[in-house]
Design a protein around this motif. Structure first.
Motif, PDB file in Angstrom:
ATOM      1  N   ASN A  22     -16.723  65.825 -51.009  1.00 27.62           N
ATOM      2  CA  ASN A  22     -15.925  66.081 -52.214  1.00 27.62           C
ATOM      3  C   ASN A  22     -14.466  65.842 -51.846  1.00 27.62           C
ATOM      4  N   GLY A  23     -14.030  64.596 -52.021  1.00 31.07           N
ATOM      5  CA  GLY A  23     -12.766  64.186 -51.417  1.00 31.07           C
ATOM      6  C   GLY A  23     -11.634  63.935 -52.386  1.00 31.07           C
TER       7      GLY A  23
ATOM      8  N   ALA B 230     -12.375  70.838 -52.859  1.00 30.23           N
ATOM      9  CA  ALA B 230     -12.495  69.620 -52.042  1.00 30.23           C
ATOM     10  C   ALA B 230     -12.753  70.032 -50.599  1.00 30.23           C
ATOM     11  N   ASN B 231     -13.587  69.268 -49.920  1.00 34.63           N
ATOM     12  CA  ASN B 231     -13.840  69.536 -48.497  1.00 34.63           C
ATOM     13  C   ASN B 231     -13.399  68.378 -47.601  1.00 34.63           C
TER      14      ASN B 231
ATOM     15  N   GLU C 294     -12.960  55.242 -52.973  1.00 36.41           N
ATOM     16  CA  GLU C 294     -12.049  55.622 -54.061  1.00 36.41           C
ATOM     17  C   GLU C 294     -12.869  55.667 -55.347  1.00 36.41           C
ATOM     18  N   PHE C 295     -12.551  56.620 -56.218  1.00 37.10           N
ATOM     19  CA  PHE C 295     -13.071  56.597 -57.582  1.00 37.10           C
ATOM     20  C   PHE C 295     -12.072  57.309 -58.471  1.00 37.10           C
ATOM     21  N   GLY C 296     -12.089  56.972 -59.742  1.00 39.46           N
ATOM     22  CA  GLY C 296     -11.198  57.650 -60.678  1.00 39.46           C
ATOM     23  C   GLY C 296     -10.796  56.737 -61.821  1.00 39.46           C
TER      24      GLY C 296
ATOM     25  N   ILE D  92     -11.423  61.127 -54.901  1.00 37.17           N
ATOM     26  CA  ILE D  92     -10.733  60.897 -56.174  1.00 37.17           C
ATOM     27  C   ILE D  92      -9.386  60.224 -55.914  1.00 37.17           C
ATOM     28  N   TRP D  93      -9.081  59.223 -56.730  1.00 39.20           N
ATOM     29  CA  TRP D  93      -7.827  58.474 -56.636  1.00 39.20           C
ATOM     30  C   TRP D  93      -6.931  58.943 -57.776  1.00 39.20           C
TER      31      TRP D  93
END
Length: 318
Positions: A10-11, A34-35, A232-234, A282-283
Motif C-alpha cells: 500500500n504505497g 500506507a506501508n 505508479e497508479f492514480g 499512488i501518484w
C-alpha cells in the motif's frame, strides 16, 4: 505467489523536495495506512539524444540527491514505512523519457556507462539502507528495446550490489515489449491505462473499462510466474480523468473530484483483491501535506481531496 507473503504493498510515491523530512511530514502517510513509500532521487539529461546522466549536483533539490534520499528513507523507516528506491530520469523541458534514444553506437555506449553508474550508486544506497525493493528504471522504452543485452547485464550487476527485490516501471503501453521480466521479482507497471471516455465516469463504467486490460495483465503474471506491481497508479481530479490518465499537461484546467474518486475506486476494487497483484504506489504524495492538493487542485495528488479517504479505507482493509 507474492515475494512479500500476503501483505499488499500500500504505497505512496513520495515526491522529493528542497527540505529535510521530519516526523510531521510522515504522519499523514501513516494516517492513510500506507506501508510503503517510493523514494525518487533524480538524474537529468539535457535532451533525448544526450548520453550523459547528470546527478547528485548542488543545483538539485535535497530530496533528489543521494544524501536526501538516504535522509528520507531513514525518516520513513523510523515510522515503519518500507521502501521502494525508484531513481528516475528527467529530460530537460519535461520530454518523455520513453523517447530517449541515441543516434549512434558510440553514444549508446556512453549512455549505458552513465546510466549504469547512476543506477548502481542507488542500488548501493538501497542495500545500505535495506530498502525492500529497487526499481531499476522508469518508462525508458526506447533505451530498453534498443539495448536489451545491456539491461540483462545491468540486472546481473545490480544483484551483485543489492540483495532485495527488483522491478522496472514500464509504462502502461510498454510492458508487453519489456524483455527482462523473467530476471526481476515483480512485473512493474505505471498503470495509466485508458478506461473510460466519460467526462465523469461512473465506478461501474471504469470497472468495465478495466476488463480487457485485466485479462492481459493477469496473463503476464501467469506467463512469468511473477506478481504485478503498480509502480505508479492514480488519476487527476479533472474531467475525462479515465480517458488519457497519463496526461499531466496544464491545458486540462477543470476540477472534477468525482471523476478522480470514481476512477481510483474502480482501480482499487479491481486489483487489490487479486492474489497475483502485489499492490502499488499512488501518484503522487507531497511532504507538506497541509499545503497541497485540496478541492481546487486538478493535479494527481489525492491529498486533502475526497479520494484520500477512499485510499485510506482500502489500505486499511489490506
Amino acid at each position: 505467489m507474492s515475494p512479500l507473503e500476503n501483505e499488499k504493498i500500500n504505497g505512496v510515491s513520495f515526491v522529493a523536495s528542497r527540505e529535510f523530512v521530519k516526523d510531521a511530514h510522515i504522519a499523514p502517510i501513516v494516517n492513510i495506512h500506507a506501508n510503503y513509500a517510493a523514494v525518487m532521487p533524480f538524474g537529468f539529461v539535457q535532451e533525448l539524444q544526450d548520453p550523459k546522466v547528470v546527478y547528485n549536483k548542488n543545483r538539485q533539490w535535497f530530496g533528489e540527491t543521494r544524501v536526501g534520499a538516504k535522509q528520507y528513507i531513514e525518516a520513513l523507516q523510523k515510522k515503519n514505512i518500507k521502501i521502494m528506491m525508484k531513481p528516475q530520469i528527467w529530460v530537460r523541458k519535461g520530454e518523455f523519457t520513453g523517447y530517449i534514444k541515441m543516434k549512434n553506437e558510440a553514444d549508446w555506449k556512453l549512455l549505458e556507462e552513465s546510466y549504469a553508474t547512476f543506477i548502481l550508486d542507488y542500488a548501493a544506497l538501497a542495500e545500505e539502507t535495506k530498502a525492500e525493493i529497487l526499481c531499476i528504471g522508469t518508462e525508458l522504452e526506447q533505451f530498453v528495446v534498443n539495448r536489451p543485452d545491456f539491461w540483462k547485464q545491468l540486472i546481473v550487476e545490480i544483484r551483485k550490489v543489492y540483495k532485495g527485490k527488483l522491478t522496472y516501471a514500464a509504462n502502461w503501453d510498454e510492458f508487453k515489449r519489456t524483455p527482462f521480466w523473467s530476471d526481476l521479482d515483480f512485473i512493474g507497471m505505471d498503470a495509466y491505462f485508458p478506461i473510460s471516455e466519460e467526462k465523469t465516469p461512473t465506478i461501474e463504467a471504469c470497472i468495465e473499462g478495466w476488463k480487457p486490460h485485466v485479462a492481459t495483465i493477469k496473463s503476464f503474471s501467469e506467463t512469468y510466474k511473477k506478481p504485478i506491481l503498480f509502480t505508479e497508479f492514480g488519476y487527476r481530479s479533472v474531467d475525462y480523468s479515465g480517458k488519457e490518465p497519463w496526461r499531466s499537461d496544464r491545458s486540462m484546467t477543470s476540477v472534477n473530484l468525482e471523476a478522480q474518486t470514481n476512477t481510483t475506486k474502480a482501480l482499487l476494487q479491481t486489483f487489490w483483491k487479486e492474489d497475483w497483484f502485489a499492490g502499488g504506489f499512488i501518484w503522487k504524495w507531497f511532504h507538506n501535506h497541509q499545503e497541497v492538493g485540496g478541492e481546487t487542485n486538478n493535479r494527481f495528488t489525492p491529498q486533502n481531496k475526497p479520494v484520500e479517504k477512499v485510499i485510506k479505507e482500502v489500505y486499511k482493509a489490506f
